[in-house]
Structures are given as structure tokens and as C-alpha cells.
Design a protein around this motif. Structure first.
Motif, mmCIF file in Angstrom:
data_model
loop_
_atom_site.group_PDB
_atom_site.id
_atom_site.type_symbol
_atom_site.label_atom_id
_atom_site.label_comp_id
_atom_site.label_asym_id
_atom_site.label_seq_id
_atom_site.Cartn_x
_atom_site.Cartn_y
_atom_site.Cartn_z
ATOM 1 N N VAL A 1 86.350 8.217 0.872
ATOM 2 C CA VAL A 1 85.145 7.542 0.397
ATOM 3 C C VAL A 1 85.122 7.510 -1.133
ATOM 4 O O VAL A 1 84.751 6.492 -1.738
ATOM 5 N N GLN A 2 85.534 8.599 -1.777
ATOM 6 C CA GLN A 2 85.554 8.624 -3.237
ATOM 7 C C GLN A 2 86.565 7.620 -3.799
ATOM 8 O O GLN A 2 86.271 6.909 -4.757
ATOM 9 N N VAL A 3 87.742 7.577 -3.204
ATOM 10 C CA VAL A 3 88.754 6.627 -3.659
ATOM 11 C C VAL A 3 88.274 5.198 -3.413
ATOM 12 O O VAL A 3 88.423 4.322 -4.275
ATOM 13 N N ASN B 1 78.303 -3.263 -1.573
ATOM 14 C CA ASN B 1 77.997 -2.832 -0.201
ATOM 15 C C ASN B 1 79.240 -2.761 0.678
ATOM 16 O O ASN B 1 79.145 -2.450 1.851
ATOM 17 N N ALA B 2 80.429 -3.020 0.138
ATOM 18 C CA ALA B 2 81.664 -2.917 0.920
ATOM 19 C C ALA B 2 81.954 -1.469 1.299
ATOM 20 O O ALA B 2 82.615 -1.204 2.301
ATOM 21 N N VAL C 1 83.600 1.399 4.895
ATOM 22 C CA VAL C 1 84.428 2.603 4.843
ATOM 23 C C VAL C 1 83.679 3.764 5.486
ATOM 24 O O VAL C 1 84.242 4.546 6.258
ATOM 25 N N TRP C 2 82.385 3.875 5.198
ATOM 26 C CA TRP C 2 81.567 4.922 5.825
ATOM 27 C C TRP C 2 81.534 4.752 7.339
ATOM 28 O O TRP C 2 81.596 5.737 8.087
ATOM 29 N N ILE C 3 81.414 3.522 7.824
ATOM 30 C CA ILE C 3 81.394 3.276 9.270
ATOM 31 C C ILE C 3 82.701 3.737 9.892
ATOM 32 O O ILE C 3 82.711 4.395 10.947
ATOM 33 N N ALA C 4 83.822 3.412 9.253
ATOM 34 C CA ALA C 4 85.117 3.835 9.789
ATOM 35 C C ALA C 4 85.236 5.357 9.809
ATOM 36 O O ALA C 4 85.741 5.932 10.785
ATOM 37 N N VAL D 1 82.984 6.641 12.691
ATOM 38 C CA VAL D 1 83.551 6.348 14.014
ATOM 39 C C VAL D 1 84.746 7.253 14.287
ATOM 40 O O VAL D 1 84.965 7.706 15.415
ATOM 41 N N GLY D 2 85.520 7.541 13.267
ATOM 42 C CA GLY D 2 86.705 8.372 13.436
ATOM 43 C C GLY D 2 86.413 9.836 13.689
ATOM 44 O O GLY D 2 87.235 10.543 14.282
ATOM 45 N N PHE D 3 85.244 10.317 13.272
ATOM 46 C CA PHE D 3 84.955 11.744 13.418
ATOM 47 C C PHE D 3 84.932 12.220 14.868
ATOM 48 O O PHE D 3 85.617 13.187 15.212
#
Length: 166
Positions: free
Chosen positions: A31-33, A46-47, A51-54, A57-59
Motif C-alpha cells: 500500500v505504501q509503494v 482514488n486508485a 489496491v486496498w480492496i486487493a 480480499v487476499g487476507f
């Protein structure tokens, strides 16, 4: 032993807590990168939401994976149950390969979906009309509306100073 302490002991034995900590650190770095790299590629602010959604979902996928499987030097192995002991090596079955394939497809689909969204946003930004440079010595002309109580055609300075013709 209480139910909660047994759960924590099982989570430790299956290395779920280690994977969770590792996943959180890796997600934070991602997320930082992304928050630094996406603006560099002219992506809208807002892109980062995708990344946050991915990451979110991955967690659960990563938690389910770490509950059932161990990553070892010799590859992916099923986590042995409590009665089998730690030294038991359980090879993967067809069902395991199916589960791993489904997990990989979900993660791949999420990554491709996020990538597609980001690419769509990139093309939308590229299609946006470019702004013009405005000459700093230019002026803006705005329409004015008569809000005074004077009758039409009478200027304010004529009312205040008297008529020019008197």
C-alpha cells in the motif's frame, strides 16, 4: 485448557499467526509503494482504493491457506493434525490441488481485476482534456447584475453625486 487458549495454541502450531503478521507487513509495504507509485503514473488519487480492496480480499485467502498448508523447503505440504504429530509428512491429494488452484485463481482474478481498473483509470486520465496555460496578464470578464434600488439606466455615481447635467 480453555477454548480460546486451545485455539491460540492451534493457530501457533499451524503457523497462522506468523503468516498473518507477515501478510500485514507485506500489505502495508504494498500500500505504501502504491500510494507513492500510482501518482507517478498519473493515476487518480482514488486508485489506491483498488489496491486496498486487493489486500483485503487476499487476507482471508492467505489465512485459509496457512491453516491448511505449510510452506517448507521441499514445497507445499498439508498441515498434519494434532494426533499425527509434527513429523508426519502428508502429501497433497487431488482435493488439495483443487483448493490450491482455486485459491490461485481467486488471487489471480483479483490481481487482474485491480490491474484492469487501474488501467481504465489511467486511460480515463489520459483522455481528459488538457488544461490551458492562462496568461498571467489576462483578465476575466464577468456579467454584472444591477442589484441597486435605483431605476434602470441611472448609475450609482449619478445618484450619489447628482446628475452630470444639473
Amino acid at each position: 485448557m480453555g477454548g480460546f487458549s486451545r485455539l491460540v495454541a492451534e493457530l501457533r502450531r499451524r503457523r497462522v499467526l506468523q503468516m498473518t503478521a507477515l501478510y500485514i507487513v507485506a500489505a502495508w509495504v504494498l500500500v505504501q509503494v502504491a500510494s507513492e507509485a500510482l501518482p507517478a503514473f498519473n493515476m487518480p488519487e482514488n486508485a489506491i482504493r483498488y489496491v486496498w480492496i486487493a489486500v483485503l480480499v487476499g487476507f482471508p485467502i492467505a489465512v485459509l491457506f496457512s491453516w491448511n498448508y505449510d510452506l517448507t523447503a521441499s514445497g507445499i505440504r498439508r498441515t498434519p493434525s494434532v494426533d499425527e504429530g509434527v513429523e508426519a509428512v502428508r502429501p497433497l491429494t487431488r482435493i488439495d490441488y483443487g483448493i490450491l488452484t482455486a485459491l490461485a485463481l481467486v488471487m489471480l482474478g483479483t490481481a487482474l481485476g485491480v490491474g484492469q481498473r487501474l488501467a481504465d483509470m489511467q486511460t480515463a486520465v489520459a483522455r481528459a482534456p488538457a488544461t490551458r496555460d492562462i496568461d498571467p496578464n489576462s483578465i476575466a470578464v464577468l456579467p454584472l447584475e444591477n442589484v441597486s434600488v435605483a431605476p434602470e439606466g441611472v448609475f450609482y455615481w449619478e445618484i450619489a453625486c447628482g446628475s452630470l447635467y444639473s
